[in-house]
Design an enzyme around this catalytic site. Sequence first.
Site, PDB file in Angstrom:
ATOM      1  N   LYS A   1       0.130  -8.169  27.882  1.00 53.62           N
ATOM      2  CA  LYS A   1      -0.781  -6.765  28.242  1.00 53.62           C
ATOM      3  C   LYS A   1      -2.075  -6.834  27.938  1.00 53.62           C
ATOM      4  CE  LYS A   1       1.394  -5.481  24.071  1.00 53.62           C
ATOM      5  NZ  LYS A   1       2.764  -5.175  23.708  1.00 53.62           N
TER       6      LYS A   1
ATOM      7  N   LYS B   1      -7.742 -14.310  17.316  1.00 52.22           N
ATOM      8  CA  LYS B   1      -8.630 -13.115  17.696  1.00 52.22           C
ATOM      9  C   LYS B   1     -10.058 -13.177  17.296  1.00 52.22           C
ATOM     10  CE  LYS B   1      -5.435  -9.937  18.784  1.00 52.22           C
ATOM     11  NZ  LYS B   1      -4.069  -9.023  18.307  1.00 52.22           N
TER      12      LYS B   1
ATOM     13  N   LYS C   1       0.561 -17.064  27.953  1.00 49.96           N
ATOM     14  CA  LYS C   1       1.809 -16.167  27.735  1.00 49.96           C
ATOM     15  C   LYS C   1       1.407 -14.880  28.848  1.00 49.96           C
ATOM     16  CE  LYS C   1       2.165 -13.021  24.091  1.00 49.96           C
ATOM     17  NZ  LYS C   1       2.963 -12.658  23.117  1.00 49.96           N
TER      18      LYS C   1
HETATM   19  P1  AMP Z   1       4.054  -7.797  21.588  1.00 48.99           P
HETATM   20  O1  AMP Z   1       4.145  -7.261  23.056  1.00 48.99           O
HETATM   21  O2  AMP Z   1       3.070  -9.232  21.687  1.00 48.99           O
HETATM   22  O3  AMP Z   1       3.561  -7.077  20.454  1.00 48.99           O
HETATM   23  O4  AMP Z   1       5.266  -8.600  21.303  1.00 48.99           O
HETATM   24  C1  AMP Z   1       6.500  -8.032  21.239  1.00 48.99           C
HETATM   25  C2  AMP Z   1       7.792  -8.609  21.499  1.00 48.99           C
HETATM   26  O5  AMP Z   1       7.903  -9.377  22.473  1.00 48.99           O
HETATM   27  C3  AMP Z   1       7.657 -10.030  20.272  1.00 48.99           C
HETATM   28  O6  AMP Z   1       8.799 -10.731  19.877  1.00 48.99           O
HETATM   29  C4  AMP Z   1       7.076 -11.021  21.356  1.00 48.99           C
HETATM   30  O7  AMP Z   1       7.312 -12.331  20.929  1.00 48.99           O
HETATM   31  C5  AMP Z   1       7.737 -10.731  22.766  1.00 48.99           C
HETATM   32  N1  AMP Z   1       6.873 -11.183  23.793  1.00 48.99           N
HETATM   33  C6  AMP Z   1       5.798 -10.669  23.996  1.00 48.99           C
HETATM   34  N2  AMP Z   1       5.222 -11.448  25.142  1.00 48.99           N
HETATM   35  C7  AMP Z   1       6.004 -12.252  25.526  1.00 48.99           C
HETATM   36  C8  AMP Z   1       6.209 -13.301  26.596  1.00 48.99           C
HETATM   37  N3  AMP Z   1       5.333 -13.241  27.478  1.00 48.99           N
HETATM   38  N4  AMP Z   1       7.348 -13.880  26.558  1.00 48.99           N
HETATM   39  C9  AMP Z   1       8.317 -13.826  25.685  1.00 48.99           C
HETATM   40  N5  AMP Z   1       8.206 -12.694  24.664  1.00 48.99           N
HETATM   41  C10 AMP Z   1       7.345 -12.085  24.570  1.00 48.99           C
END
Ligand code: AMP
Length: 328
Positions: free
Chosen positions: A196, A111, A193
């Site tokens: 959002k 970040k 990846k």
């Molecule tokens: P976040 O939305 O980044 O706060 O992630 C919430 C959960 O979803 C965490 O365990 C992340 O690692 C998982 N996660 C988020 N984006 C992905 C993705 N593209 N592929 C797999 N897992 C994800």
Amino acid sequence: MQRMLSGIKPTGQLTLGNYIGALRNFVQYQDEYEMIVFIANLHCITVYQEPKELRKNLKDAVALYLACGLDPQKATIFLQNDVYEHAELGYIMACNTYMGELNRMTQFKDKVAKNEGNITAGLYTYPCLMAADILLYDPDYVPVGDDQKQHVELARDLALRFNHKYGDTFKLPEPLAAKVGARIMSLSDPYHKMSKSEHSDKGCIYLLDDPNVAKKKIMSAVTDSFGEIKADKEKQPGLYNLMEIAAALTNRQVSDIVEEFKGQGYGILKTYVADVVAKELTKIQERYNAIINSDMINETLKEGAMKASAIAHRKLLKVRKKIGLEIR
Ligand code: AMP
Ligand code: TRP
């Protein structure tokens, strides 16, 4: 029964990546483990959130948790700040964390490197709060995506340090990575990846996307010009990602999908993946629509906070005593 804990930080709408990498697995785990899941709303505000939007995202997240099959009878589901102990133990953890440790956190470094500006102290100390989230409940496992493993490892280090300094207090948590779909990639840039925080919406499917819009996103996903259906994550990451999405949602192996579509065009494979995704979204959204305006959300959170508070409160009292904060 072993205990499992995880949190999700809805700083935007939940994505298909969240679903495959996290949520969907929780639903399976709730039968095998004592499952504790919370909406990490305190973590959300480490970066400014428009209050109205935040409120909507939090409510949607609870509704989607339930719509995806988490059952409040089986799992404890709550809002992080309903349990005050998180913030206090977070602070105590920050007092037991070295700046050097926080400086090494890749997510923070990324970040800063992106030079997003307005980096808050909250964002910097976020891993301390996350450690508290975990350690309050003595879980055996913490299921997280790849990007969160380092934070769980820090929680483990902090637990070890605390136990060493003050005597046995916390159980050492283990991160648990999902096998298939731990990292779903962006549809428009398969080297990053699906997230959002992407600049364009084209690469990211949201759980509340109109299924037809989701289909279009899949159909226009970036692939390659080799023109051959193979499971080669290195050379054909876009194609591999599409197959991985379908594999995760249908409980198949990627190799199985390769076998079925070998020798055919990418368009046919994409149509298959698009249908699988649209069907899954339709199913989730039907349940979501029934839940979002019902009492189920409030009831779930009330019950969840009560159950979680009972555990967290006991642990925090123990911590206060060990440190010497408690004088009664
Ligand atoms: P976040 O939305 O980044 O706060 O992630 C919430 C959960 O979803 C965490 O365990 C992340 O690692 C998982 N996660 C988020 N984006 C992905 C993705 N593209 N592929 C797999 N897992 C994800
Ligand atoms: N930091 C996690 C994320 O961004 C969310 C989270 C907060 C979490 N506290 C946690 C995950 C405790 C597991 C355990 O996705």
